[in-house]
Design a protein around this motif. Sequence first.
Motif, short mmCIF file in Angstrom:
data_model
loop_
_atom_site.label_atom_id
_atom_site.label_comp_id
_atom_site.label_asym_id
_atom_site.label_seq_id
_atom_site.Cartn_x
_atom_site.Cartn_y
_atom_site.Cartn_z
N ASP A 202 -14.95 55.72 91.23
CA ASP A 202 -14.14 55.25 91.95
C ASP A 202 -13.01 56.25 91.32
OD1 ASP A 202 -15.50 54.55 93.93
OD2 ASP A 202 -14.87 52.90 94.10
N ARG A 203 -13.03 56.72 90.20
CA ARG A 203 -12.64 57.54 89.26
C ARG A 203 -11.99 58.41 89.24
NH1 ARG A 203 -9.91 53.94 85.34
NH2 ARG A 203 -9.59 55.64 84.30
N PRO A 204 -10.63 59.34 89.83
CA PRO A 204 -9.90 60.45 89.84
C PRO A 204 -11.24 61.42 89.25
CG PRO A 204 -7.75 58.85 89.04
CD PRO A 204 -9.76 58.43 88.36
N GLY A 205 -11.19 62.55 90.53
CA GLY A 205 -11.68 63.49 90.00
C GLY A 205 -13.85 63.61 90.26
N CYS B 18 -9.71 46.72 87.83
CA CYS B 18 -9.95 48.09 87.25
C CYS B 18 -8.99 47.82 85.74
CB CYS B 18 -9.26 49.45 88.52
SG CYS B 18 -10.68 49.42 89.89
N ARG B 19 -7.23 47.85 86.18
CA ARG B 19 -6.34 47.38 84.61
C ARG B 19 -7.32 47.04 84.02
NH1 ARG B 19 -2.52 47.24 89.17
NH2 ARG B 19 -2.91 44.77 88.92
N ALA B 20 -7.63 46.31 84.04
CA ALA B 20 -8.54 45.64 82.75
C ALA B 20 -9.36 45.92 82.18
CB ALA B 20 -8.43 44.21 83.27
N LEU B 21 -10.14 46.84 82.89
CA LEU B 21 -11.27 47.23 82.24
C LEU B 21 -10.78 48.34 81.52
CD1 LEU B 21 -13.97 46.99 85.07
CD2 LEU B 21 -13.93 45.97 83.09
N ASP B 22 -9.74 48.96 81.94
CA ASP B 22 -8.96 50.42 81.61
C ASP B 22 -8.35 49.88 80.39
OD1 ASP B 22 -9.70 51.42 84.59
OD2 ASP B 22 -7.55 51.71 84.53
N ASP B 23 -7.96 48.48 80.49
CA ASP B 23 -7.35 48.39 78.72
C ASP B 23 -8.43 48.37 77.49
OD1 ASP B 23 -4.89 49.00 80.03
OD2 ASP B 23 -4.51 46.25 80.48
#
Length: 327
Positions: A273-276, A306-311
């Motif tokens: 579900d990431r952009p692109g 998602c934000r936690a995994l992004d970080d």
Amino acid sequence: MEQRHLGRTGLRVSRIGLGTLTWGRDTGEHDAAGLLKVFWEAGGTLVDTADVYGDGEAEYLLGQLMERLVPRRDLVICTKAGSLPDPERRVDGSRGHLLAALDASLARLGTDYVDLWQVHAYDPGTPLEETLQALDTAVNSGRVRYAGVSNFCGWQLAKAATWQLAAPGTRTRLAGAQMEYSLLQRGIEREVLPAAIDLGVGLLPSSPLGRGVLTGKYRHTTPTDSRGGSEHLAPFVAPYLDDAASRIVDAVATAADGLATTPLHVALAWVRDRPGVVAPVVGARNATQLTAALSVESLSLPDEICRALDDVSAPVHRYPDQDWSTL
């Protein structure tokens, strides 16, 4: 399974793809048949292969299975050419090599066309326009429906896609780019992904589970029946077994516990579900593993997860990627 358009084209593919990297080598006919049947019955359409997988055996095996198990019309077949099994010369993007490789792939697959044909890697020894002319020739001849690239860096992808767009109607626009992308490998976010989004090229992530490490199977030991435990694939897994990767895997496992799901599902849903992104390509050893991966269809990660995994997995991007106003 949900279908997505590949880039700015009319080609629709399942949002999870089936990889065949080990077919004809580690994965025999029986297991390959089970994988393809499970994938097809789940609504999967995109099957990814290459002329060098198993020295051509992967394509041959897929062709045999299409002949007697799954109708060709139900699948979107993606194959690649340009990579060589020669340590002295790893790639050949010349028109002669690519078109000859395509004919050989079609013969092994037992079909008169492939849905998506990708240049496996950039060849610095061949003018890029010559490589791209091979894509145009293949599409114009009917042997290929859509074209793309694989393992191109940002400027290479941008140059190739822009060249193809410069003469609309005469050149084939790039539909897709296959690149490694996962919580353990986010390097494409620096330049490749922004270029792909801007130019309308759909991304097909390979190794979306961090070469299997994000499933958590290597947290405490290396299973003897895993890729990391095999002689020829252990070097493929080893780069993702360091301390930095362990912290990310632990975070994925924590998120999975909180969502009452598995690390596999969390990692796969994140990249899907990431952009692109159009369709992560999953390589499973058997039907049981693939069934587990495909059951991610109903999962969407909460924004806070998602934000936690992004970080925790954020790559270091500084100048010139950093916003100039913050410097």
